[in-house]
Design an enzyme around this catalytic site. Structure first.
Site, PDB file in Angstrom:
ATOM      1  N   GLU A 103      78.773  44.606  71.743  1.00 52.48           N
ATOM      2  CA  GLU A 103      79.209  45.322  70.540  1.00 52.48           C
ATOM      3  C   GLU A 103      78.052  46.114  69.927  1.00 52.48           C
ATOM      4  O   GLU A 103      78.247  47.231  69.432  1.00 52.48           O
ATOM      5  CB  GLU A 103      79.802  44.330  69.539  1.00 52.48           C
ATOM      6  CG  GLU A 103      81.150  43.780  70.008  1.00 52.48           C
ATOM      7  CD  GLU A 103      81.748  42.757  69.073  1.00 52.48           C
ATOM      8  OE1 GLU A 103      82.841  43.008  68.541  1.00 52.48           O
ATOM      9  OE2 GLU A 103      81.111  41.708  68.878  1.00 52.48           O
ATOM     10  N   GLU A 123      84.610  36.578  74.263  1.00 51.52           N
ATOM     11  CA  GLU A 123      84.990  35.793  73.078  1.00 51.52           C
ATOM     12  C   GLU A 123      86.314  35.067  73.248  1.00 51.52           C
ATOM     13  O   GLU A 123      86.510  33.982  72.700  1.00 51.52           O
ATOM     14  CB  GLU A 123      85.052  36.695  71.843  1.00 51.52           C
ATOM     15  CG  GLU A 123      83.703  37.135  71.307  1.00 51.52           C
ATOM     16  CD  GLU A 123      83.189  38.403  71.958  1.00 51.52           C
ATOM     17  OE1 GLU A 123      82.220  38.981  71.441  1.00 51.52           O
ATOM     18  OE2 GLU A 123      83.737  38.819  73.003  1.00 51.52           O
TER      19      GLU A 123
END
Length: 680
Positions: A103, A123
């Site tokens: 990210e 995740e």
């Protein structure tokens, strides 16, 4: 841990050093934010390179901060500042760029990666979704289809594939990464800045694509909340602005973070790592070099065990008593490898490399120089003792002698040798070349070196290992026996086998006890010479109904092994129940669930009392990796903590009159319930 900066030819090089995986802890985020602010305000700085020392770029957020009060700067705020900078920012990626690390890279304006590195957003495997813009920025770079695969499945991709998708702008040799990133940043000075969040050219609005993706992965996503949330978040990227999409992502992330499933999956994350530690064995315990392995028995289990070592590049000598059995075993190993090659998981060259490490033989003496010998013969103590007595006279001193027993007493087996300190249980699960769990059974005299070596070796062959003490069935099968006893009682009391199975499947297990029995074969452990029609299983075996392999067991099967409820089996059960004096009744699903699972928790508590398992989380690891317990429920002991030990105790007391003969409530369970404590 530290974040350092230096300026090279007008480029601010920001380097994080937070071993072992450069997790984005509060200190690292603060250091990066300070560096970005410096770049914003210093006119001498024309561009920025974000890099990491050590073996990897940022490999994710700091999971130890999960559930704690947030500390500024947050990761989303940091990434927003990186993306908003009016000077080109280049992320220099190496090792594994995962989760929050990717990210950060998505917030950068360019990404340059070392060849052979990996990128991913895993995740979802912790019951979460990327919560710092990953679900909004990734589809803008690579398109919806590729983003859905990376986010909702969580599997990393190679830097080479990432370049093809447009996620990586340039690939370089690992040794040239830092210098190349600086040069790349200099090239971009003065050019328009490509902010990921501003792109819309790759955002598909085809809503059918989302439904098709969910349908195609329905089996993989069964029972899981996070994949569906991932799909919703990516969908938001195609339907709203970046700001609105980020709000949707944050709301979904918060919902998942505070839910039971993510708590369970995060528990497992730490449980797996804890299981690798043996509390009373020093870290500096000498290991025994294992360069060659012997396996006795070329059947299904022996062949699968053999493949684990061949795949890890360790030569194996495979012993059988008869040539036909040996030939069948070798042929099956080759067939399994070639099936993997056909699916693209191996190259034909890798298949041949693995097979070249295999030495099949009929001579036990060929094991004399092996460093580790694993016995995988029939599950009878008499046979295993004979094998170990012979091995003791053949195998070199100092070698490890291991038994693949599922139930039998490792100490009794070790006693047949003059070196009980060298004997250990290695309980592989079938199919042994696929199942991840390995129960390492520590005998009373097993040396620390043997135990530590077995633990290290398990990692080398890709297993998740759990240490167990010696008892009947060790950790997993001992608890399974409690469940099976209640399942057998339930069908005599009035529950149908398929209802018992259905309740467990709806709970999240891949199959119920009677489906599992049919798959394994009802005649495992059944002796035709001593059978007495005393159980449903015995009667079915006497009738030739041995499970799927005979197209009849508890279920009736067609040629494709599809099972349907059997009216004949219902009649068999009813007759045996009447003979045994049962008054048949309707059994509710909730009672079925409690009767099957609460006794397992109780047995797990006894296992902890007796020191058979080191910790409650080890029991959870055994059941998730060896028996298909749904990962999103965290394991039986974690599940008991979630519903409360008091609930389990009260349920057992409520069903006390119906529980299997000899059932006793664990003192550990009672104490935990009375104090309001937890097992984990």
């Amino acid at each position: 841990m530290s974040v350092t900066t230096h300026i090279t030819h007008g480029v601010l090089v920001v380097v994080s050093d937070n071993p072992p995986v450069n997790a984005l802890s509060h200190a690292v985020r603060s250091g990066l934010m300070t560096a970005i602010e410096t770049a914003r305000t210093d006119p001498a700085i024309k561009a920025v390179v974000i890099a990491c020392d050590g073996r990897t770029f940022h490999a994710g957020a700091d999971i130890t901060e999960f559930g704690k009060p947030p500390q500024a700067p947050s990761l989303p705020d940091l990434i927003e500042q990186i993306e908003a900078l009016d000077k080109p920012v280049v992320a220099a990626l190496h090792g594994t760029t995962l989760g929050g690390g990717l990210e950060v890279a998505l917030g950068a304006h360019y990404r340059i990666a070392a060849a052979g590195s990996k990128l991913g957003l895993p995740e979802v495997k912790l019951g979460l979704l990327p919560g710092a813009g990953g679900t909004q920025r990734l589809p803008r770079l690579v398109g919806v289809e590729a983003a859905l695969g990376m986010i909702a499945k969580g599997d990393p991709i190679s830097a080479e594939k990432a370049q093809g998708l447009g996620l990586v702008d340039r690939l370089v040799a690992p040794e040239d990464l830092r210098e190349s990133a600086i040069a790349f940043a200099q090239e971009k000075v003065g050019q328009p800045i490509p902010r990921t969040g501003a792109r819309t050219d790759k955002l598909s609005t085809d809503r059918e694509a989302f439904d098709a993706f969910a349908k195609a992965n329905a089996r993989r996503f069964r029972g899981l909340e996070a994949p569906q949330a991932c799909i919703e978040a990516v969908k938001a990227a195609t339907e709203t602005s970046l700001d609105e999409g980020l709000k949707t992502e944050r709301a979904l992330f918060t919902r998942l973070m505070t839910g039971d499933q993510s708590a369970a999956l995060r528990h497992l994350f730490f449980a797996e790592r804890a299981a690798a530690k043996i509390d009373d064995v020093p870290k500096d315990t000498p290991r025994i070099p294992v360069k060659t392995v012997g396996v006795i028995g070329a059947g299904t289990m022996g062949g699968g065990i053999t493949m684990n070592f061949l795949s890890a590049g360790i030569p194996v000598t495979l012993v059988e008593r008869e040539q036909d059995a040996l030939d069948r075993g070798v042929a099956t190993i080759r067939k399994n490898y070639e099936a993997s090659a056909a699916k693209g998981r191996l190259s034909s060259e890798q298949v041949e490399q693995a097979m070249a490490l295999l030495t099949p033989t009929l001579e036990m003496e060929a094991l004399s120089d092996c460093d580790l010998v694993i016995e995988a013969v029939f599950e009878l103590m008499k046979i295993k003792k004979e094998v170990f007595s012979r091995l003791d006279s053949i195998v070199k001193p100092g070698a490890i002698l291991a038994t693949n027993t599922s139930y039998l007493n490792v100490d009794d087996i070790a006693a047949t040798t003059k070196r009980p300190e060298s004997v250990v249980g290695l309980h592989f699960f079938s199919p042994a070349n696929i199942m991840k769990l390995l129960e390492i059974v520590r005998g009373a005299k097993t040396s620390d070196s043997v135990l530590a070596t077995a633990m290290d070796l398990s990692r080398k062959i890709g297993k998740v290992a759990v240490v167990s003490g010696v008892c009947d069935g060790f950790i997993g099968n001992r608890m399974l026996a409690q469940r099976q006893a209640e399942a057998n009682s339930l069908i005599l009391e009035g529950a149908k086998p398929w209802d018992v199975d259905r309740v467990l499947v709806e709970f999240g297990l891949p199959m119920g006890p009677f489906q599992m029995a049919d798959l394994a074969g009802l005649d495992i452990g059944w002796d035709p010479e001593t059978t007495a029609s005393s159980t449903v299983r015995e009667i079915l075996c006497e009738e030739g109904r041995r499970g799927q392999k005979t197209q009849a067991g508890f279920y009736d099967y067609d040629a494709n092994r599809r099972g349907v409820p059997s009216a004949h089996v219902e009649e068999v059960i009813a007759q045996l129940a009447e003979k045994a004096g049962y008054v048949r009744r309707e059994v509710e699903d909730q009672e079925i669930l409690e009767r099957l699972l609460y006794p397992m928790v109780n047995e797990g508590a006894k296992i902890l009392e007796e020191g058979i398992a080191q910790r409650a989380s080890d029991i959870d690891v055994v059941w998730v990796y060896g028996y298909g317990w749904p990962s999103y429920r965290g394991g039986p002991m974690f599940w008991a903590d979630q519903i409360g030990a008091k609930t389990v105790l009260e349920g057992l007391e409520r069903h006390a009159d119906r529980l299997a003969e000899g059932f006793e409530i664990s003192a550990r369970l009672r104490q935990t319930a009375e104090t309001g404590g937890a097992f984990n």
